[in-house]
Design a protein around this motif. Structure first.
Motif, PDB file in Angstrom:
ATOM      1  N   LEU A  90       9.508   9.982  -1.645  1.00 16.54           N
ATOM      2  CA  LEU A  90       9.851   8.911  -0.993  1.00 16.54           C
ATOM      3  C   LEU A  90      10.379   8.672   0.131  1.00 16.54           C
ATOM      4  O   LEU A  90      10.749   7.589   0.728  1.00 16.54           O
ATOM      5  N   LEU A  91       9.756   9.004   1.302  1.00 15.97           N
ATOM      6  CA  LEU A  91       9.610   8.654   2.318  1.00 15.97           C
ATOM      7  C   LEU A  91       8.725   7.329   2.286  1.00 15.97           C
ATOM      8  O   LEU A  91       9.065   6.850   3.232  1.00 15.97           O
ATOM      9  N   LEU A  92       7.811   7.693   1.549  1.00 16.46           N
ATOM     10  CA  LEU A  92       7.491   6.207   1.267  1.00 16.46           C
ATOM     11  C   LEU A  92       7.872   4.999   1.151  1.00 16.46           C
ATOM     12  O   LEU A  92       7.028   3.634   1.562  1.00 16.46           O
ATOM     13  N   LEU A  93       8.116   5.057  -0.142  1.00 12.94           N
ATOM     14  CA  LEU A  93       8.724   4.476  -0.799  1.00 12.94           C
ATOM     15  C   LEU A  93       9.939   3.895  -0.173  1.00 12.94           C
ATOM     16  O   LEU A  93      10.335   2.261  -0.077  1.00 12.94           O
ATOM     17  N   ALA A  94      10.837   4.744   0.934  1.00 14.59           N
ATOM     18  CA  ALA A  94      11.526   3.333   1.894  1.00 14.59           C
ATOM     19  C   ALA A  94      11.252   2.987   2.663  1.00 14.59           C
ATOM     20  O   ALA A  94      11.157   2.213   3.130  1.00 14.59           O
ATOM     21  N   LEU A  95       9.869   3.661   3.249  1.00 11.90           N
ATOM     22  CA  LEU A  95       9.008   2.957   4.515  1.00 11.90           C
ATOM     23  C   LEU A  95       8.258   0.915   3.886  1.00 11.90           C
ATOM     24  O   LEU A  95       8.473   0.157   4.455  1.00 11.90           O
ATOM     25  N   HIS A  96       8.169   1.679   2.443  1.00  4.77           N
ATOM     26  CA  HIS A  96       7.778   0.258   1.575  1.00  4.77           C
ATOM     27  C   HIS A  96       8.656  -0.636   1.551  1.00  4.77           C
ATOM     28  O   HIS A  96       8.503  -2.243   1.948  1.00  4.77           O
ATOM     29  N   LEU A  97      10.114  -0.285   1.860  1.00  4.60           N
ATOM     30  CA  LEU A  97      11.639  -1.466   0.955  1.00  4.60           C
ATOM     31  C   LEU A  97      11.897  -1.649   2.533  1.00  4.60           C
ATOM     32  O   LEU A  97      12.782  -2.542   2.541  1.00  4.60           O
ATOM     33  N   MET A 126       0.586  -1.291   0.186  1.00  4.61           N
ATOM     34  CA  MET A 126       0.234  -0.210  -0.017  1.00  4.61           C
ATOM     35  C   MET A 126       0.752   1.442  -0.046  1.00  4.61           C
ATOM     36  O   MET A 126       0.346   2.377  -0.902  1.00  4.61           O
ATOM     37  N   LEU A 127       1.860   1.051   0.531  1.00  3.90           N
ATOM     38  CA  LEU A 127       2.933   2.634   0.924  1.00  3.90           C
ATOM     39  C   LEU A 127       3.659   2.665  -0.694  1.00  3.90           C
ATOM     40  O   LEU A 127       3.669   4.504  -1.033  1.00  3.90           O
ATOM     41  N   ALA A 128       3.292   1.882  -1.040  1.00  7.14           N
ATOM     42  CA  ALA A 128       4.281   1.801  -2.989  1.00  7.14           C
ATOM     43  C   ALA A 128       3.138   2.636  -3.531  1.00  7.14           C
ATOM     44  O   ALA A 128       3.618   3.270  -4.257  1.00  7.14           O
ATOM     45  N   ILE A 129       2.496   2.434  -3.425  1.00 11.49           N
ATOM     46  CA  ILE A 129       0.515   2.991  -4.289  1.00 11.49           C
ATOM     47  C   ILE A 129       0.646   4.353  -3.978  1.00 11.49           C
ATOM     48  O   ILE A 129       0.607   5.281  -4.583  1.00 11.49           O
ATOM     49  N   GLY A 130       0.985   4.659  -2.493  1.00  9.85           N
ATOM     50  CA  GLY A 130       1.081   6.124  -1.882  1.00  9.85           C
ATOM     51  C   GLY A 130       2.119   6.422  -2.648  1.00  9.85           C
ATOM     52  O   GLY A 130       1.754   7.773  -2.615  1.00  9.85           O
ATOM     53  N   ALA A 131       3.283   5.787  -3.164  1.00 10.01           N
ATOM     54  CA  ALA A 131       4.456   7.210  -3.729  1.00 10.01           C
ATOM     55  C   ALA A 131       3.745   6.693  -4.704  1.00 10.01           C
ATOM     56  O   ALA A 131       4.374   8.008  -5.106  1.00 10.01           O
TER      57      ALA A 131
END
Length: 62
Positions: free
Chosen positions: A36-43, A1-6
């Motif tokens: 970038l924060l959302l993508l980092a949290l997803h990873l 879900m975080l990747a979609i948000g990013a």
């Protein structure tokens, strides 16, 4: 879900940049940083579902 948000945040940042919209609270750099924060949290694995209940293995009778 975080990747979609990013991805959504990056699309909004791109649209704001292309439309040359500027605001004091919300600008291109803020949205890119949020994406970038959302993508980092997803990873990092934040928001992934884990099953904390023990699994019960049943043996079949043959």
């Amino acid at each position: 879900m975080l990747a979609i948000g990013a991805a959504i945040v990056f699309v909004l940042a791109l649209l704001l940049d292309l439309a040359d919209v500027s605001s004091d609270a919300l600008d291109y750099q803020t949205l890119v940083t949020l994406g970038l924060l959302l993508l980092a949290l997803h990873l990092a694995g934040v928001g992934t579902s884990t099953n904390w209940r023990p699994r019960r293995y049943s043996r079949r009778r043959r």
